[in-house]
Design a protein around this motif. Structure first.
Motif, mmCIF file in Angstrom:
data_model
loop_
_atom_site.group_PDB
_atom_site.id
_atom_site.type_symbol
_atom_site.label_atom_id
_atom_site.label_comp_id
_atom_site.label_asym_id
_atom_site.label_seq_id
_atom_site.Cartn_x
_atom_site.Cartn_y
_atom_site.Cartn_z
ATOM 1 N N GLU A 25 0.834 -1.216 0.000
ATOM 2 C CA GLU A 25 0.000 0.000 0.000
ATOM 3 C C GLU A 25 0.864 1.260 0.000
ATOM 4 O O GLU A 25 0.543 2.247 -0.674
ATOM 5 N N ALA A 26 1.966 1.201 0.724
ATOM 6 C CA ALA A 26 2.867 2.359 0.758
ATOM 7 C C ALA A 26 3.480 2.592 -0.618
ATOM 8 O O ALA A 26 3.590 3.746 -1.089
ATOM 9 N N VAL A 27 3.873 1.504 -1.275
ATOM 10 C CA VAL A 27 4.457 1.634 -2.622
ATOM 11 C C VAL A 27 3.420 2.198 -3.579
ATOM 12 O O VAL A 27 3.712 3.090 -4.385
ATOM 13 N N GLN A 28 2.179 1.683 -3.506
ATOM 14 C CA GLN A 28 1.115 2.173 -4.379
ATOM 15 C C GLN A 28 0.831 3.649 -4.107
ATOM 16 O O GLN A 28 0.607 4.448 -5.026
ATOM 17 N N TYR A 29 0.859 4.021 -2.858
ATOM 18 C CA TYR A 29 0.620 5.424 -2.491
ATOM 19 C C TYR A 29 1.715 6.309 -3.066
ATOM 20 O O TYR A 29 1.443 7.378 -3.629
ATOM 21 N N MET A 30 2.933 5.855 -2.921
ATOM 22 C CA MET A 30 4.048 6.641 -3.435
ATOM 23 C C MET A 30 3.992 6.744 -4.958
ATOM 24 O O MET A 30 4.265 7.806 -5.527
ATOM 25 N N GLU A 31 3.644 5.627 -5.602
ATOM 26 C CA GLU A 31 3.518 5.670 -7.058
ATOM 27 C C GLU A 31 2.426 6.644 -7.475
ATOM 28 O O GLU A 31 2.566 7.367 -8.468
ATOM 29 N N MET A 32 1.329 6.661 -6.727
ATOM 30 C CA MET A 32 0.230 7.571 -7.037
ATOM 31 C C MET A 32 0.678 9.018 -6.829
ATOM 32 O O MET A 32 0.376 9.894 -7.649
ATOM 33 N N ARG A 33 1.456 9.295 -5.812
ATOM 34 C CA ARG A 33 1.945 10.654 -5.567
ATOM 35 C C ARG A 33 2.935 11.089 -6.635
ATOM 36 O O ARG A 33 2.907 12.228 -7.097
#
Length: 124
Positions: free
Chosen positions: A110-118
């Motif tokens: 989830e953290a990786v996905q969040y960072m990718e989204m940012r």
């Protein structure tokens, strides 16, 4: 209740004496305890009582055996339920451990996905 034929005290007294004599004669006609008929009856009653006691003892033994079997079956059911409860607890703990082991991976994902989204949002 008075008998209308008894006119005097002596008549009543004589009737009473006759009744007592008749009762005594009837009592004397009864067979004594050593009479063969009475001995046979007593033996029959004793045989019946012995057979009844034997049947009662047999029924009691059967009842106790059934109770013993029921107690064994109840113990077996309780043991099976206890083992099933232990199995359910083991499965629950295994599922919890699996979820706990997967949680850091999911959080990281989830953290990786969040960072990718940012990062994708900043590129625009």
């Amino acid at each position: 209740m008075k008998n209308p034929n008894d006119r005097h005290f002596t008549d009543r007294q004589a009737n009473s004496a006759n009744a007592k004599k008749a009762l005594l004669e009837r009592f004397k006609k009864r067979p004594g305890p050593d009479d063969p008929v009475m001995v046979q009856r007593r033996a029959e009653r004793e045989a019946i009582a012995a057979a009844r006691a034997e049947r009662d003892a047999k029924k009691e033994a059967e009842r106790l055996e059934l109770e013993r079997i029921a107690a064994i079956e109840q113990a077996a059911r309780e043991e099976a339920e206890r083992l099933a409860e232990i199995e359910r607890e083991v499965q629950r703990k295994a599922e919890q451990a699996k979820r706990d082991a997967e949680r850091p991976r999911r959080v990281l994902l989830e953290a990786v996905q969040y960072m990718e989204m940012r990062v994708a949002g900043k590129r625009r």
